[in-house]
Design a protein around this motif. Sequence first.
Motif, mmCIF file in Angstrom:
data_model
loop_
_atom_site.group_PDB
_atom_site.id
_atom_site.type_symbol
_atom_site.label_atom_id
_atom_site.label_comp_id
_atom_site.label_asym_id
_atom_site.label_seq_id
_atom_site.Cartn_x
_atom_site.Cartn_y
_atom_site.Cartn_z
ATOM 1 N N GLY A 13 44.740 -16.359 22.017
ATOM 2 C CA GLY A 13 45.903 -16.073 22.841
ATOM 3 C C GLY A 13 47.205 -15.978 22.080
ATOM 4 O O GLY A 13 48.233 -15.638 22.665
ATOM 5 N N GLN A 14 47.176 -16.260 20.770
ATOM 6 C CA GLN A 14 48.393 -16.195 19.969
ATOM 7 C C GLN A 14 48.243 -15.137 18.876
ATOM 8 O O GLN A 14 47.299 -15.200 18.089
ATOM 9 C CB GLN A 14 48.693 -17.541 19.319
ATOM 10 N N PRO A 15 49.179 -14.179 18.805
ATOM 11 C CA PRO A 15 49.120 -13.184 17.724
ATOM 12 C C PRO A 15 49.242 -13.845 16.361
ATOM 13 O O PRO A 15 49.857 -14.907 16.214
ATOM 14 C CB PRO A 15 50.321 -12.277 18.007
ATOM 15 N N TRP A 16 48.647 -13.212 15.365
ATOM 16 C CA TRP A 16 48.727 -13.734 14.011
ATOM 17 C C TRP A 16 50.147 -13.702 13.474
ATOM 18 O O TRP A 16 50.910 -12.761 13.724
ATOM 19 C CB TRP A 16 47.876 -12.889 13.065
ATOM 20 N N GLY A 17 50.464 -14.708 12.701
ATOM 21 C CA GLY A 17 51.656 -14.708 11.872
ATOM 22 C C GLY A 17 51.252 -14.448 10.432
ATOM 23 O O GLY A 17 50.102 -14.112 10.133
ATOM 24 N N GLU A 18 52.176 -14.641 9.511
ATOM 25 C CA GLU A 18 51.891 -14.363 8.109
ATOM 26 C C GLU A 18 50.798 -15.274 7.563
ATOM 27 O O GLU A 18 49.987 -14.857 6.729
ATOM 28 C CB GLU A 18 53.158 -14.499 7.273
ATOM 29 N N ALA A 19 50.742 -16.514 8.014
ATOM 30 C CA ALA A 19 49.716 -17.439 7.512
ATOM 31 C C ALA A 19 48.321 -16.940 7.853
ATOM 32 O O ALA A 19 47.403 -16.992 7.014
ATOM 33 C CB ALA A 19 49.942 -18.836 8.086
ATOM 34 N N LEU A 187 40.775 -7.249 15.658
ATOM 35 C CA LEU A 187 41.952 -6.683 16.323
ATOM 36 C C LEU A 187 42.405 -7.566 17.476
ATOM 37 O O LEU A 187 43.603 -7.836 17.641
ATOM 38 C CB LEU A 187 41.633 -5.275 16.821
ATOM 39 N N ALA A 188 41.436 -8.003 18.292
ATOM 40 C CA ALA A 188 41.784 -8.869 19.417
ATOM 41 C C ALA A 188 42.411 -10.167 18.920
ATOM 42 O O ALA A 188 43.424 -10.635 19.462
ATOM 43 C CB ALA A 188 40.539 -9.153 20.258
ATOM 44 N N ALA A 189 41.831 -10.760 17.879
ATOM 45 C CA ALA A 189 42.375 -11.995 17.338
ATOM 46 C C ALA A 189 43.770 -11.781 16.761
ATOM 47 O O ALA A 189 44.683 -12.578 17.002
ATOM 48 C CB ALA A 189 41.440 -12.537 16.255
ATOM 49 N N ASP A 191 46.028 -9.657 17.571
ATOM 50 C CA ASP A 191 47.024 -9.396 18.606
ATOM 51 C C ASP A 191 47.073 -10.478 19.676
ATOM 52 O O ASP A 191 47.851 -10.359 20.633
ATOM 53 C CB ASP A 191 46.739 -8.042 19.254
ATOM 54 N N GLY A 192 46.248 -11.510 19.549
ATOM 55 C CA GLY A 192 46.257 -12.595 20.533
ATOM 56 C C GLY A 192 45.746 -12.179 21.888
ATOM 57 O O GLY A 192 46.188 -12.693 22.922
ATOM 58 N N LYS A 193 44.783 -11.260 21.898
ATOM 59 C CA LYS A 193 44.236 -10.751 23.156
ATOM 60 C C LYS A 193 42.757 -11.095 23.261
ATOM 61 O O LYS A 193 42.100 -11.361 22.244
ATOM 62 C CB LYS A 193 44.420 -9.233 23.227
ATOM 63 N N PRO A 194 42.210 -11.098 24.468
ATOM 64 C CA PRO A 194 40.776 -11.348 24.609
ATOM 65 C C PRO A 194 39.963 -10.181 24.068
ATOM 66 O O PRO A 194 40.380 -9.027 24.170
ATOM 67 C CB PRO A 194 40.579 -11.509 26.117
ATOM 68 N N PHE A 195 38.817 -10.496 23.502
ATOM 69 C CA PHE A 195 37.917 -9.464 23.031
ATOM 70 C C PHE A 195 37.015 -9.039 24.178
ATOM 71 O O PHE A 195 36.379 -9.860 24.821
ATOM 72 C CB PHE A 195 37.082 -9.982 21.863
ATOM 73 N N GLU A 196 36.973 -7.746 24.416
ATOM 74 C CA GLU A 196 36.150 -7.191 25.483
ATOM 75 C C GLU A 196 35.038 -6.353 24.865
ATOM 76 O O GLU A 196 35.283 -5.260 24.361
ATOM 77 C CB GLU A 196 37.011 -6.351 26.429
ATOM 78 N N PRO A 197 33.822 -6.846 24.860
ATOM 79 C CA PRO A 197 32.713 -6.127 24.215
ATOM 80 C C PRO A 197 32.477 -4.761 24.842
ATOM 81 O O PRO A 197 32.714 -4.539 26.033
ATOM 82 C CB PRO A 197 31.511 -7.054 24.455
ATOM 83 N N ASP A 198 32.017 -3.837 24.018
ATOM 84 C CA ASP A 198 31.660 -2.498 24.463
ATOM 85 C C ASP A 198 30.461 -2.064 23.639
ATOM 86 O O ASP A 198 30.032 -2.778 22.719
ATOM 87 C CB ASP A 198 32.837 -1.534 24.279
ATOM 88 N N GLY A 199 29.917 -0.918 23.923
ATOM 89 C CA GLY A 199 28.772 -0.422 23.172
ATOM 90 C C GLY A 199 29.182 0.504 22.047
ATOM 91 O O GLY A 199 30.326 0.950 21.962
ATOM 92 N N ILE A 200 28.234 0.786 21.166
ATOM 93 C CA ILE A 200 28.427 1.742 20.082
ATOM 94 C C ILE A 200 27.583 2.969 20.393
ATOM 95 O O ILE A 200 26.363 2.867 20.550
ATOM 96 C CB ILE A 200 28.013 1.157 18.726
ATOM 97 N N PRO A 201 28.183 4.143 20.525
ATOM 98 C CA PRO A 201 27.404 5.346 20.847
ATOM 99 C C PRO A 201 26.480 5.738 19.696
ATOM 100 O O PRO A 201 26.879 5.683 18.533
ATOM 101 C CB PRO A 201 28.474 6.411 21.093
ATOM 102 N N ASP A 202 25.269 6.109 20.030
ATOM 103 C CA ASP A 202 24.287 6.499 19.024
ATOM 104 C C ASP A 202 24.341 8.014 18.844
ATOM 105 O O ASP A 202 23.724 8.771 19.587
ATOM 106 C CB ASP A 202 22.880 6.068 19.461
#
Length: 306
Positions: A13-19, A187-189, A191-202
């Motif tokens: 829930g918290q966007p990354w800082g420099e650390a 990316l989700a981590a 930006d401090g957002k939840p990760f929403e799984p999706d599929g990978i197109p074959d």
Amino acid sequence: MSASAFYPIGIPGQPWGEAEKQQWRARQRKLRSYEEEVVAGIEALRGDFDVHVYGELDYAPDHYALYAVRSRAWNEGLPTALVTGGVHGYETSGVQGALQFLREAAREYAGRANLLVVPCVSPWGYERIHRWNPNAIDPNRSFRADSPAGESAALWSLVSPIRQRVRLHIDLHETTDTDESEFRPALAARDGKPFEPDGIPDGFYLVGDSENPQLDFQRAVVAAVAGVTHIAPADARGLIIGSPVVAPGVIEYPVKRLGLCAGITDAVYTTTTEVYPDSANATPAECNAAQVAAIRASLDYALAQG
């Protein structure tokens, strides 16, 4: 579903800082050589093409020269085509497909088109098989005049003098299993957002410009690639990676508004290829060949329009 369930850096829930960015950067390791796998291939083309360095990236302790390959007999009276690869460095066939096109097919267009080919936009990412640059920035969301990504800024400057004269731009990408296992969770981590799984197109698909669709052009490219590798089907919802399928193997994004590489010029014909290298039904050689087929079909269509 929280980012913490999928990625080991940061607080959910918290966007990354420099650390956190430094912690992420410390995890990255060189896994292959830009000089050996890319630059050597570009240098071998000097007998038939003009090769020049259009920018440099200093990511201490690493330093990278950025290379562009141009038609030797550049003629302002001919249409100009731009081919880019390796915007995401981990997408191998984008880089190797661009080099294979230059070796095997580019000479066929001499006297018909001016070619500007940038095989590897993101060498730091190529060496580390990663999507981002070392500042945890995605170059393919950063193509604008004031870009924070050195890779994107350098390509923007290279293309600026010819932006309005480019007829075709094809940007070579891949969608991989690691998009779902590594890069989307990261990316989700970040930006401090939840990760929403999706599929990978074959299979292979294209991303067109929703503000300039050119569906006949997109269809022509898909048809050519279908002779080399399989085309990704829509999922049960009629989507590919969450976007509506507007033609077999084609989805669309507003490429300029999103800062995507495909929006870097004012070309009438633009497309982004997406190859699936992790398919049980595709080999690395097939993926490279699919990229070459897409470039050739794009050129043939654009040049046929007069």
